[in-house]
Design a protein around this motif. Structure first.
Motif, PDB file in Angstrom:
ATOM      1  N   ASP A 117      -0.436 -28.552  56.558  1.00 27.65           N
ATOM      2  CA  ASP A 117      -0.768 -27.625  57.639  1.00 27.65           C
ATOM      3  C   ASP A 117      -0.424 -26.177  57.285  1.00 27.65           C
ATOM      4  OD1 ASP A 117       1.781 -28.674  57.696  1.00 27.65           O
ATOM      5  OD2 ASP A 117       2.031 -28.490  59.858  1.00 27.65           O
ATOM      6  N   LEU A 118       0.288 -25.941  56.196  1.00 28.10           N
ATOM      7  CA  LEU A 118       0.593 -24.579  55.752  1.00 28.10           C
ATOM      8  C   LEU A 118      -0.291 -24.123  54.590  1.00 28.10           C
ATOM      9  CD1 LEU A 118       4.490 -24.689  55.882  1.00 28.10           C
ATOM     10  CD2 LEU A 118       2.921 -23.636  57.518  1.00 28.10           C
ATOM     11  N   PHE A 119      -1.332 -24.883  54.288  1.00 28.33           N
ATOM     12  CA  PHE A 119      -2.178 -24.568  53.135  1.00 28.33           C
ATOM     13  C   PHE A 119      -2.754 -23.155  53.213  1.00 28.33           C
ATOM     14  CE2 PHE A 119      -6.546 -24.491  51.403  1.00 28.33           C
ATOM     15  CZ  PHE A 119      -6.218 -24.523  50.061  1.00 28.33           C
ATOM     16  N   LEU A 120      -3.351 -22.786  54.341  1.00 28.55           N
ATOM     17  CA  LEU A 120      -3.959 -21.456  54.449  1.00 28.55           C
ATOM     18  C   LEU A 120      -2.910 -20.350  54.386  1.00 28.55           C
ATOM     19  CD1 LEU A 120      -6.922 -21.607  56.964  1.00 28.55           C
ATOM     20  CD2 LEU A 120      -6.959 -21.476  54.496  1.00 28.55           C
ATOM     21  N   ALA A 121      -1.730 -20.585  54.929  1.00 32.41           N
ATOM     22  CA  ALA A 121      -0.658 -19.595  54.838  1.00 32.41           C
ATOM     23  C   ALA A 121      -0.257 -19.383  53.377  1.00 32.41           C
ATOM     24  CB  ALA A 121       0.539 -20.031  55.667  1.00 32.41           C
ATOM     25  N   LYS A 122      -0.175 -20.469  52.620  1.00 29.74           N
ATOM     26  CA  LYS A 122       0.181 -20.368  51.202  1.00 29.74           C
ATOM     27  C   LYS A 122      -0.887 -19.612  50.423  1.00 29.74           C
ATOM     28  CE  LYS A 122       2.760 -24.690  51.314  1.00 29.74           C
ATOM     29  NZ  LYS A 122       2.748 -26.111  50.946  1.00 29.74           N
ATOM     30  N   VAL A 123      -2.149 -19.925  50.705  1.00 30.28           N
ATOM     31  CA  VAL A 123      -3.249 -19.226  50.032  1.00 30.28           C
ATOM     32  C   VAL A 123      -3.223 -17.747  50.394  1.00 30.28           C
ATOM     33  CG1 VAL A 123      -5.765 -18.989  49.957  1.00 30.28           C
ATOM     34  CG2 VAL A 123      -4.743 -21.234  49.787  1.00 30.28           C
TER      35      VAL A 123
ATOM     36  N   CYS B 112      -2.643 -14.707  47.713  1.00 28.28           N
ATOM     37  CA  CYS B 112      -3.699 -13.714  47.487  1.00 28.28           C
ATOM     38  C   CYS B 112      -3.239 -12.308  47.858  1.00 28.28           C
ATOM     39  CB  CYS B 112      -4.955 -14.096  48.256  1.00 28.28           C
ATOM     40  SG  CYS B 112      -5.777 -15.542  47.574  1.00 28.28           S
ATOM     41  N   PHE B 113      -2.493 -12.178  48.969  1.00 29.79           N
ATOM     42  CA  PHE B 113      -1.999 -10.860  49.372  1.00 29.79           C
ATOM     43  C   PHE B 113      -1.029 -10.299  48.350  1.00 29.79           C
ATOM     44  CE2 PHE B 113       1.173  -8.198  51.493  1.00 29.79           C
ATOM     45  CZ  PHE B 113       0.347  -7.177  51.959  1.00 29.79           C
ATOM     46  N   VAL B 114      -0.064 -11.104  47.934  1.00 26.99           N
ATOM     47  CA  VAL B 114       0.906 -10.651  46.933  1.00 26.99           C
ATOM     48  C   VAL B 114       0.195 -10.344  45.619  1.00 26.99           C
ATOM     49  CG1 VAL B 114       2.887 -11.389  45.536  1.00 26.99           C
ATOM     50  CG2 VAL B 114       2.879 -11.796  47.993  1.00 26.99           C
TER      51      VAL B 114
ATOM     52  N   ILE C  59      -7.460 -11.939  42.561  1.00 28.29           N
ATOM     53  CA  ILE C  59      -7.466 -12.661  43.839  1.00 28.29           C
ATOM     54  C   ILE C  59      -8.124 -14.032  43.671  1.00 28.29           C
ATOM     55  CG2 ILE C  59      -8.429 -12.668  46.175  1.00 28.29           C
ATOM     56  CD1 ILE C  59      -8.042  -9.608  46.161  1.00 28.29           C
ATOM     57  N   ILE C  60      -9.234 -14.076  42.954  1.00 24.38           N
ATOM     58  CA  ILE C  60      -9.918 -15.353  42.718  1.00 24.38           C
ATOM     59  C   ILE C  60      -9.009 -16.300  41.937  1.00 24.38           C
ATOM     60  CG2 ILE C  60     -11.846 -16.452  41.494  1.00 24.38           C
ATOM     61  CD1 ILE C  60     -13.506 -13.921  42.220  1.00 24.38           C
ATOM     62  N   ALA C  61      -8.361 -15.786  40.900  1.00 27.33           N
ATOM     63  CA  ALA C  61      -7.458 -16.624  40.104  1.00 27.33           C
ATOM     64  C   ALA C  61      -6.281 -17.110  40.943  1.00 27.33           C
ATOM     65  CB  ALA C  61      -6.958 -15.846  38.883  1.00 27.33           C
ATOM     66  N   ASP C  62      -5.712 -16.230  41.775  1.00 28.18           N
ATOM     67  CA  ASP C  62      -4.599 -16.640  42.641  1.00 28.18           C
ATOM     68  C   ASP C  62      -5.037 -17.709  43.628  1.00 28.18           C
ATOM     69  OD1 ASP C  62      -2.825 -14.925  41.417  1.00 28.18           O
ATOM     70  OD2 ASP C  62      -3.034 -13.331  42.907  1.00 28.18           O
ATOM     71  N   PHE C  63      -6.223 -17.542  44.205  1.00 29.65           N
ATOM     72  CA  PHE C  63      -6.748 -18.547  45.134  1.00 29.65           C
ATOM     73  C   PHE C  63      -6.872 -19.902  44.442  1.00 29.65           C
ATOM     74  CE2 PHE C  63     -10.372 -20.986  46.663  1.00 29.65           C
ATOM     75  CZ  PHE C  63     -10.006 -21.184  47.986  1.00 29.65           C
ATOM     76  N   MET C  64      -7.470 -19.909  43.257  1.00 32.90           N
ATOM     77  CA  MET C  64      -7.676 -21.165  42.536  1.00 32.90           C
ATOM     78  C   MET C  64      -6.353 -21.793  42.104  1.00 32.90           C
ATOM     79  SD  MET C  64     -10.822 -21.664  42.801  1.00 32.90           S
ATOM     80  CE  MET C  64     -11.126 -23.037  41.723  1.00 32.90           C
ATOM     81  N   LEU C  65      -5.363 -20.971  41.784  1.00 34.90           N
ATOM     82  CA  LEU C  65      -4.064 -21.501  41.363  1.00 34.90           C
ATOM     83  C   LEU C  65      -3.316 -22.165  42.508  1.00 34.90           C
ATOM     84  CD1 LEU C  65      -2.894 -18.707  38.915  1.00 34.90           C
ATOM     85  CD2 LEU C  65      -3.688 -21.005  38.342  1.00 34.90           C
ATOM     86  N   VAL C  66      -3.662 -21.826  43.743  1.00 31.25           N
ATOM     87  CA  VAL C  66      -3.078 -22.509  44.897  1.00 31.25           C
ATOM     88  C   VAL C  66      -3.979 -23.663  45.322  1.00 31.25           C
ATOM     89  CG1 VAL C  66      -2.391 -22.259  47.320  1.00 31.25           C
ATOM     90  CG2 VAL C  66      -1.874 -20.451  45.693  1.00 31.25           C
ATOM     91  N   TYR C  67      -5.290 -23.442  45.302  1.00 33.73           N
ATOM     92  CA  TYR C  67      -6.261 -24.427  45.790  1.00 33.73           C
ATOM     93  C   TYR C  67      -6.290 -25.696  44.940  1.00 33.73           C
ATOM     94  CZ  TYR C  67     -10.794 -26.329  47.232  1.00 33.73           C
ATOM     95  OH  TYR C  67     -11.793 -27.150  47.684  1.00 33.73           O
TER      96      TYR C  67
END
Length: 192
Positions: free
Chosen positions: A76-82, A86-88, A120-128
């Motif tokens: 349930d925290l997946f979007l918060a982590k993404v 991405c922000f950082v 940002i794309i790389a950070d998203f994929m590294l969490v996703y």
């Protein structure tokens, strides 16, 4: 074997009770989720979470996409982590670009923008990619090769909790690490 069958029946009954309480039917659910419930793989808690997320416009829209659905149901925290990642990543990449370019920062803004978007794309994929999931995969074709069958039977995440009627061996969990490592390597290589 009997124990697994009893557990699947209990899991199916629990999921169907949650659906009845939510005044939903199997036909109203996405096909992959309905098939997993029918097979007795999805507990009532996951069905309850799905119904909660469906009530929100934004989450309901995201739940249309299988990859997001599997991750949102598991964490349930997946979007918060993404979002945090991405922000950082955006902030630190922009600061690094400014430090590197100083006076030319605004003159080379299109290059800076491209680098920040790639980060940002790389950070998203590294969490996703390595995020825990509720596996809703359909069965593999019978004529699939040995390696394809092995990788299909590996969990999506090495630390994934096995749902009703499934279990993962140490070798399968290592296979998950290898598969996800290869994906992350490809993302890292593409973002260079």
């Amino acid at each position: 074997m009997v124990m697994v069958t009893v557990r699947k029946i209990r899991t199916w009954e629990e999921a169907m009770m949650v659906l009845a309480e939510g005044k939903q039917s199997l036909e109203s659910l996405p096909k992959d989720l309905a098939a997993a419930i029918q097979a007795g793989k999805i507990p009532g808690s996951v069905v309850s979470r799905f119904l909660e997320l469906e009530e929100s416009r934004f989450f309901g829209w995201l739940m249309q996409f299988g990859g997001f659905r599997e991750r949102l149901l598991a964490d349930d925290l997946f979007l918060a982590k993404v979002g945090m990642e991405c922000f950082v990543g955006m902030f630190t990449k922009t600061a690094a670009e400014y430090e590197r370019r100083r006076e030319n920062f605004f003159n080379e803004l299109e290059v800076v923008f491209a680098d920040v978007v790639m980060a940002i794309i790389a950070d998203f994929m590294l969490v996703y990619l390595p995020a825990p999931t509720v596996s809703l995969r359909s069965p593999l074709a019978r004529n699939a090769g040995t390696i394809a069958k092995f990788l299909h039977n590996c969990p999506d995440n090495a630390f994934q909790v096995a749902l009703a009627g499934t279990s993962y061996s140490v070798l399968q969990r290592l296979g998950a690490i290898a598969r996800n490592g290869a994906k992350l390597f490809a993302v890292g290589t593409a973002s260079l």
